[in-house]
Design an enzyme around this catalytic site. Structure first.
Site, PDB file in Angstrom:
ATOM      1  N   GLU A  26     -12.374  51.898 -10.853  1.00  0.00           N
ATOM      2  CA  GLU A  26     -13.377  52.452 -10.013  1.00  0.00           C
ATOM      3  C   GLU A  26     -14.530  51.283  -9.791  1.00  0.00           C
ATOM      4  O   GLU A  26     -15.089  51.209  -9.424  1.00  0.00           O
ATOM      5  CB  GLU A  26     -13.717  54.125 -10.827  1.00  0.00           C
ATOM      6  CG  GLU A  26     -12.896  54.884 -10.374  1.00  0.00           C
ATOM      7  CD  GLU A  26     -11.915  55.102 -11.857  1.00  0.00           C
ATOM      8  OE1 GLU A  26     -11.043  56.429 -11.628  1.00  0.00           O
ATOM      9  OE2 GLU A  26     -11.421  53.964 -12.313  1.00  0.00           O
ATOM     10  N   SER A  82      29.819  44.096 -25.405  1.00  0.00           N
ATOM     11  CA  SER A  82      28.082  43.974 -25.857  1.00  0.00           C
ATOM     12  C   SER A  82      28.578  42.638 -26.165  1.00  0.00           C
ATOM     13  O   SER A  82      27.380  41.501 -26.712  1.00  0.00           O
ATOM     14  CB  SER A  82      26.787  44.657 -26.345  1.00  0.00           C
ATOM     15  OG  SER A  82      27.600  44.434 -27.718  1.00  0.00           O
ATOM     16  N   ALA A 127      35.282  39.495 -29.355  1.00  0.00           N
ATOM     17  CA  ALA A 127      35.412  39.153 -30.406  1.00  0.00           C
ATOM     18  C   ALA A 127      35.527  39.000 -30.815  1.00  0.00           C
ATOM     19  O   ALA A 127      34.799  38.761 -32.745  1.00  0.00           O
ATOM     20  CB  ALA A 127      36.960  39.379 -30.119  1.00  0.00           C
ATOM     21  N   LEU A 183      11.904  36.280 -27.646  1.00  0.00           N
ATOM     22  CA  LEU A 183      11.961  37.895 -27.083  1.00  0.00           C
ATOM     23  C   LEU A 183      10.310  37.012 -26.947  1.00  0.00           C
ATOM     24  O   LEU A 183      10.203  38.528 -26.369  1.00  0.00           O
ATOM     25  CB  LEU A 183      11.835  38.468 -28.841  1.00  0.00           C
ATOM     26  CG  LEU A 183      12.760  39.137 -29.754  1.00  0.00           C
ATOM     27  CD1 LEU A 183      12.098  39.963 -30.318  1.00  0.00           C
ATOM     28  CD2 LEU A 183      13.872  39.711 -28.741  1.00  0.00           C
ATOM     29  N   ARG A 228       8.747  34.241 -20.511  1.00  0.00           N
ATOM     30  CA  ARG A 228       8.372  33.606 -19.995  1.00  0.00           C
ATOM     31  C   ARG A 228       6.715  33.303 -19.701  1.00  0.00           C
ATOM     32  O   ARG A 228       6.509  34.389 -19.186  1.00  0.00           O
ATOM     33  CB  ARG A 228       9.338  33.000 -18.957  1.00  0.00           C
ATOM     34  CG  ARG A 228      10.649  33.079 -19.303  1.00  0.00           C
ATOM     35  CD  ARG A 228      11.930  33.063 -18.339  1.00  0.00           C
ATOM     36  NE  ARG A 228      13.020  32.939 -18.926  1.00  0.00           N
ATOM     37  CZ  ARG A 228      14.256  33.381 -17.668  1.00  0.00           C
ATOM     38  NH1 ARG A 228      14.390  33.845 -16.806  1.00  0.00           N
ATOM     39  NH2 ARG A 228      15.618  32.860 -17.915  1.00  0.00           N
ATOM     40  N   GLY A 269      20.819  46.185 -31.107  1.00  0.00           N
ATOM     41  CA  GLY A 269      22.322  45.873 -30.820  1.00  0.00           C
ATOM     42  C   GLY A 269      22.817  47.461 -31.390  1.00  0.00           C
ATOM     43  O   GLY A 269      21.855  48.384 -31.025  1.00  0.00           O
TER      44      GLY A 269
END
Length: 388
Positions: free
Chosen positions: A56, A167, A170, A210, A213, A314
């Site tokens: 405001e 995810s 193997a 982490l 950018r 994970g």
């Protein structure tokens, strides 16, 4: 009764508020548009940073800088104007002093120290109406509203997987399951969050950076003319590593100076190899679960001003958060690929039978390049958007 012009102004105010996601905690994101009695826009603003001018006040300043007289005008704001003095003065009084004749807001302020602005405005003779586009305004402020109600940060679990739910392959490789478009969207999520959380397993496997950018952050810092509608307004989120045994190596990318970092370790962990690193010691999880206590971690983050968390850990860490009922939103990026083997996207979440499955309500499905992005909410979670 709010007019169509006021509704259009509220949509603009909601868009302004969204541009500050990731930058205002522990405060909410707020947008404001000031109209003259004929409905023309005199000024607009948003709350950009905690401790900075509220929406405001910024809108009033913009109108004044443009040479407009706001007396008798209408302030359209996404959140009830505050009625307390903190690092800034009460917005309700600023509107009264400016001679605003009408205030239309979307949602009432739920905090005990800031509520009462509408009553103060009415007592001063200002026409006041609440509830306009409340759902839209609550959605953009979902994280803050949820954190106010629950006393902990709002948690979004983000994951990437193949269509068969893997995810990684193997052999442990996971770069890249999803497309560049999906990865860019994850940076947007990071920019909108106060903290990004991963576990020690992810740190060892991927050595993630982490940080958001640079372009997103630099655009968000812009204060001058020419800011585009799509620009982010984020500062770098706190990078949090859940590392029970303090296994992080001193050379890990997450320990650079691109963004602040917190390492959460067990109470008995040896951290002598991490001099100068911000470390917090937390109790272990109970009930036979490994790792650290999730509620204790979230309480620590909340105490540091974190109101929104992006969980990028994970499968084991994600399972711990879900078992603790500490996930408020799920965003999955699904790639059109099959692996057939490898780790699943989600580990043990405390679900032993189909009757205890964690049911979700899908609220959005979008194409990002070749991938699908699915957004869903636990059906048992009373999120801020559901309550408003």
């Amino acid at each position: 009764m709010a007019t169509a012009t006021e509704a259009d102004a509220m949509r603009r105010a909601v868009a302004l508020a969204a541009r500050a996601l990731g930058a205002t905690s522990p405060n909410p994101v707020v947008g404001c548009v000031i109209l003259d009695p004929q409905g023309a826009v005199l000024g607009e603003g948003r709350h950009r940073r905690a401790g900075g001018p509220h929406a405001e006040v910024e809108a009033l300043a913009a109108a004044s800088a443009a040479g407009h007289d706001v007396r008798g005008g209408t302030a359209v704001v996404t959140l009830e104007p505050c009625n307390h003095t903190g690092r800034t003065g009460p917005c309700s009084q600023a509107l009264i002093d400016a001679g605003i004749g009408r205030v239309v807001f979307a949602i009432a302020d739920p905090t005990g120290n800031a509520t009462g602005g509408a009553a103060a405005l009415r007592a001063a003779g200002v026409s006041t109406e609440g509830g306009l586009l409340a759902h839209e305004a609550a959605t953009v402020n979902m994280a803050w509203l949820t954190s106010v109600r629950l006393g902990r940060p709002f948690v979004t679990w983000k994951y990437a997987a193949t269509l068969d739910g893997r995810s990684a392959a193997a052999d442990g490789t996971s770069r890249w399951i999803t497309s560049a478009a999906s990865r860019a969207d994850v940076h947007r999520l990071r920019a909108e969050a106060d903290a990004v959380v991963v576990g020690s397993g992810t740190l060892r496997a991927d050595d993630p950076h982490l940080a958001v950018r640079g372009q997103l952050v630099e655009e968000g810092e812009g204060e001058g003319e020419g800011e585009g509608e799509g620009e982010g307004a984020a500062v770098q989120p706190l990078r949090v590593v859940v590392d029970t045994h303090a296994s992080v190596k001193p050379g890990a990318r997450v320990l650079d100076d691109a963004a602040p970092t917190l390492i959460a370790v067990g109470e008995d962990a040896d951290t002598g190899h991490l001099p100068g690193v911000d470390v917090v010691r937390l109790p272990r999880a109970g009930a036979g679960r490994g790792g650290l206590d999730v509620p204790a971690l979230l309480a620590e983050l909340y105490g540091r001003g974190v109101r929104s968390v992006l969980l990028e850990g994970g499968p084991a860490l994600a399972g711990s958060f879900l078992a603790a009922k500490a996930v408020d939103r799920v965003i999955g990026y699904l790639a059109p690929a099959l692996l057939g083997a490898g780790p699943a996207a989600l580990g043990d979440a405390g679900v032993g039978t189909i009757a205890r499955a964690l049911r979700l309500e899908v609220t959005d499905v979008a194409r990002l390049g070749p991938d699908l992005r699915i957004t869903a909410f636990p059906t048992t979670s009373a999120t801020a958007s559901e309550e408003n």
